[in-house]
Every structure is written in structure tokens, then in C-alpha cells.
Design a protein around this motif. Structure first.
Motif, mmCIF file in Angstrom:
data_model
loop_
_atom_site.group_PDB
_atom_site.id
_atom_site.type_symbol
_atom_site.label_atom_id
_atom_site.label_comp_id
_atom_site.label_asym_id
_atom_site.label_seq_id
_atom_site.Cartn_x
_atom_site.Cartn_y
_atom_site.Cartn_z
ATOM 1 N N TYR A 261 14.264 3.784 -3.001
ATOM 2 C CA TYR A 261 14.181 2.662 -1.816
ATOM 3 C C TYR A 261 13.833 0.766 -1.940
ATOM 4 N N VAL A 262 12.151 0.618 -2.136
ATOM 5 C CA VAL A 262 11.862 -0.190 -2.274
ATOM 6 C C VAL A 262 11.290 -1.025 -3.333
ATOM 7 N N THR A 263 11.345 -1.701 -3.832
ATOM 8 C CA THR A 263 11.300 -2.406 -4.831
ATOM 9 C C THR A 263 9.990 -3.588 -4.705
ATOM 10 N N CYS A 264 9.622 -3.786 -5.605
ATOM 11 C CA CYS A 264 9.861 -6.118 -5.491
ATOM 12 C C CYS A 264 10.333 -6.141 -6.671
ATOM 13 N N GLY A 265 10.926 -7.716 -6.099
ATOM 14 C CA GLY A 265 11.877 -8.541 -6.344
ATOM 15 C C GLY A 265 11.761 -10.305 -6.346
ATOM 16 N N SER A 266 12.563 -10.720 -6.752
ATOM 17 C CA SER A 266 12.540 -11.983 -6.578
ATOM 18 C C SER A 266 13.729 -12.310 -5.599
ATOM 19 N N ASN A 267 13.133 -13.446 -4.017
ATOM 20 C CA ASN A 267 14.654 -13.866 -3.302
ATOM 21 C C ASN A 267 15.500 -15.025 -3.997
ATOM 22 N N GLY A 268 14.837 -15.962 -5.526
ATOM 23 C CA GLY A 268 14.714 -16.948 -5.676
ATOM 24 C C GLY A 268 13.619 -17.912 -5.221
ATOM 25 N N LYS B 6 0.753 -0.874 0.244
ATOM 26 C CA LYS B 6 0.611 0.301 0.045
ATOM 27 C C LYS B 6 0.928 1.477 -0.549
ATOM 28 N N TYR B 7 0.284 2.747 -0.301
ATOM 29 C CA TYR B 7 0.930 3.729 -0.474
ATOM 30 C C TYR B 7 1.743 3.283 0.738
ATOM 31 N N PRO B 8 2.566 4.189 1.080
ATOM 32 C CA PRO B 8 4.381 5.059 -0.110
ATOM 33 C C PRO B 8 4.742 4.081 -0.217
ATOM 34 N N PHE B 9 4.510 2.623 -0.941
ATOM 35 C CA PHE B 9 5.225 1.908 -0.886
ATOM 36 C C PHE B 9 5.059 1.411 -2.739
ATOM 37 N N GLY B 10 5.849 0.873 -3.537
ATOM 38 C CA GLY B 10 4.951 0.541 -4.497
ATOM 39 C C GLY B 10 6.243 -0.661 -5.092
ATOM 40 N N THR B 11 5.260 -1.365 -6.084
ATOM 41 C CA THR B 11 6.810 -2.738 -6.605
ATOM 42 C C THR B 11 6.765 -2.206 -7.757
ATOM 43 N N GLY B 12 7.717 -1.066 -7.770
ATOM 44 C CA GLY B 12 8.141 -0.907 -9.340
ATOM 45 C C GLY B 12 8.266 1.097 -9.999
ATOM 46 N N HIS B 13 9.134 1.196 -10.562
ATOM 47 C CA HIS B 13 8.688 2.737 -10.706
ATOM 48 C C HIS B 13 7.758 2.887 -10.896
ATOM 49 N N GLY B 14 7.688 3.943 -11.008
ATOM 50 C CA GLY B 14 5.809 4.820 -11.152
ATOM 51 C C GLY B 14 4.992 4.393 -10.273
ATOM 52 N N CYS B 15 5.045 3.200 -9.266
ATOM 53 C CA CYS B 15 4.372 2.155 -7.636
ATOM 54 C C CYS B 15 4.497 3.426 -7.048
ATOM 55 N N GLY B 16 3.645 3.767 -6.038
ATOM 56 C CA GLY B 16 3.779 4.125 -4.571
ATOM 57 C C GLY B 16 4.501 5.695 -4.236
ATOM 58 N N SER B 17 5.067 6.577 -3.680
ATOM 59 C CA SER B 17 5.441 7.085 -3.587
ATOM 60 C C SER B 17 6.720 7.509 -4.844
ATOM 61 N N PRO B 18 6.692 8.698 -5.297
ATOM 62 C CA PRO B 18 8.036 9.298 -5.992
ATOM 63 C C PRO B 18 9.188 9.655 -4.495
#
Length: 311
Positions: free
Chosen positions: A59-66, A42-54
Motif C-alpha cells: 500500500y505504501v511505496t516511494c515514487g516520483s512526484n515529478g 521508519k517501520y512499518p513503512f518502506g521505500t520499496g518491495h522487501g522494505c518495511g512491513s509485509p
């Protein structure tokens, strides 16, 4: 000088130009999701560029942990998995790979650190510095709190301590409860400067403060948002966007607020507003077909009638 084109030709060219421009707007944001793995985003976080708060996006993004997707916090010292988020207390908990626990202890090859420009600061975490050399752990040391020595004794009862090159139940003066924890001028927990080889961080001692197998390990961080730096205009509109099933994001120019909707479109209002009603529509690549056919539906009868008159 060549004569101007006939009026019908000029009007036809103008209409075709308008039709072309209405179907060729550039994409503005990437696809945004409201989950990353098992974590609700949820805001202010996002899963990629253009998501959440600028302010948070770098600093925070969604990625693979394996094995699946996970949120990560990035800083100049590394990338740290986000194990939990409390939106009510504005707190996130990290699980740094270099951190030791009762079940897994290992020397820390890198320092834990935060970027001073990020919207995060250390919250209620208890840092235990392990495998230390005096005088770091002497009673006169300003970085150690002797009132928490029992935590060192408890953690050193874990068999994993041997992985630090220490015997079972090593001398207590090789452990230091760093309280209150602080980062140096570079924003780092510099273990080498403090003459320690590893660290553990605890966010909760559970029901039994002397049983390290039930402690909750991690680094808790507080975050803040809102105001001019975080586009307060977008912050106030985000609740309506999320209530309508959308995901809050931003787009150029000026990182203006957008509500990313599951129907394949973005809007500066919320997802309860349909395309035909919303005059603030923001085009993106997932909406290409929708825009094309909507534009053709509007312009085709006009063009057909115009061509009919010409012939």
C-alpha cells in the motif's frame, strides 16, 4: 557400469561444488532507504518491495512526484501523496489530488477510497462536502452536522469557490460538514451518491477556526501493526535494527525479518554484527563481490594445498 572416479578427483569436484554454491545464492531484497524525499521512513513503512512491513508494503511505496521522491499510499481508487507521518501517534496525512482547499477548488472526478484489507482507517479528519444539491444538505439529513455550519461559511469565503461554478458567498445549503465521516461498502467517499461535486478535508483549524487560509488540509489516517498478520517476531527485532543504523525489511521464504544495512549486506540480527560473526547472513545482489572474495579467501588455501598434494 563405469568405474567411480578416483578419490582425489571426487574430493576436488566436491570442493569446487561447495565453492560454487557459496557464491551463487539468489538476491532476496531490493535496496531499502530510511528517507523518501524529505520524509523519514521508519517501520512499518518502506521505500520499496522487501522494505518495511509485509503488511504495509503493498500500500505504501516511494515514487516520483515529478520534482522529487515522495511516499504514496495506493488504493483501488488511486494513488495519494503522503504529506506527513507521525510515528508517535501512528497517523499519516494524505493530500489527495481530488481534494479542494481554500486556494484551489475543483470538482472531484474520482472518489477518495481505501482498501478494506489495508491497515488504515480514517482518523480525525473533518470532511466538507461542496457544491451539493438538496436534500443532501437539509437539516434533516443524517450525514450533515449543522453545528459546524460556520466551517462551510468560512470556506465559502475563499475566492476559489468560483472554480466550482458557484458565486462568491454561495448559499450555505450547498455545503455539508460530513461528521462523522464514513466510507461506503466499497470503501469510498461517493460524492455522486451524496449529490455533491467536490470535497475538502481538514486535519487542523489552526489558531483561527474561521480563517480557512490557515487551516491544515488533508486526510488523516490511523494505522496499526503488530501481531501475527504483521510478523510480530520482526516487529520486536526492528528497533534494534534501526538503532544500529539499519532499515527493517523482509525476505522469502515466509517474509522473514531482515535488517538491511548500509554496508551492503542484510542480516537477521542487526547492523552491529559483522559478516564474520553473523551466522544468519542473508545474501543480496549488492553483496556479490563481498561474498565472492570472502568465499575465495576461505577456500583458496584449501584448494591450493589439495592440488599441491595431487601433483
Amino acid at each position: 557400469m563405469a568405474p567411480p572416479p578416483p578419490l582425489p578427483t571426487l574430493l576436488l569436484t566436491t570442493l569446487l561444488s561447495l565453492f560454487s554454491s557459496s557464491t551463487s545464492a539468489p538476491p532476496t531484497t531490493t535496496a531499502c532507504r530510511d528517507t523518501c524525499g524529505s520524509t523519514q521512513v521508519k517501520y512499518p513503512f518502506g521505500t520499496g518491495h522487501g522494505c518495511g512491513s509485509p503488511l504495509f508494503s503493498p500500500y505504501v511505496t516511494c515514487g516520483s512526484n515529478g520534482t522529487g521522491d515522495q511516499l504514496f499510499l495506493k488504493s483501488h481508487t488511486g494513488s495519494y501523496p503522503v504529506s506527513s507521518i507521525s510515528y508517535t501517534t501512528s497517523t499519516i496525512t494524505l493530500s489527495p489530488p481530488s481534494m479542494s482547499t481554500c486556494s484551489s477548488m475543483h470538482p472531484s472526478s474520482t472518489n477518495f477510497g481505501l482498501d478494506w484489507t489495508s491497515p488504515f482507517q480514517i482518523a480525525s479528519s473533518t470532511f466538507l462536502l461542496l457544491s451539493c444539491q438538496p436534500p443532501t444538505t437539509s437539516l434533516s439529513s443524517p450525514i450533515c452536522d449543522p453545528s459546524f455550519d460556520y466551517l462551510c461559511a468560512s470556506l465559502y469565503s475563499c475566492p476559489a469557490v468560483v472554480a466550482l461554478g458557484l458565486p462568491l458567498f454561495p448559499p450555505s445549503n450547498t455545503c455539508c460538514v460530513y461528521s462523522p465521516a464514513n466510507l461506503d461498502g466499497k470503501g469510498e467517499l461517493d460524492l455522486k451518491a451524496m449529490k455533491c461535486g467536490a470535497y475538502a478535508s481538514v486535519v487542523s483549524l489552526g489558531d483561527n477556526p474561521t480563517d480557512p487560509t490557515h487551516w491544515v488540509y488533508g486526510v488523516a489516517l490511523k494505522y496499526s501493526f503488530g501481531g501475527a498478520l504483521d510478523n510480530n517476531y520482526g516487529t520486536t527485532k526492528c528497533s534494534g535494527c534501526e538503532s544500529s543504523g539499519g532499515v527493517c525489511g523482509f525476505a522469502p521464504p515466509g517474509n522473514g525479518f531482515v535488517c538491511v544495512c548500509k554496508g551492503g549486506y542484510n542480516t537477521s540480527l542487526d547492523c552491529s554484527t559483522t559478516f564474520n560473526q553473523n551466522q544468519d547472513y542473508v545474501w543480496d545482489s549488492s553483496s556479490a563481490n563481498h561474498i565472492f572474495f570472502t568465499s575465495w579467501h576461505v577456500w583458496s588455501p584449501i584448494l591450493a594445498g589439495f592440488i599441491f598434494c595431487l601433483v
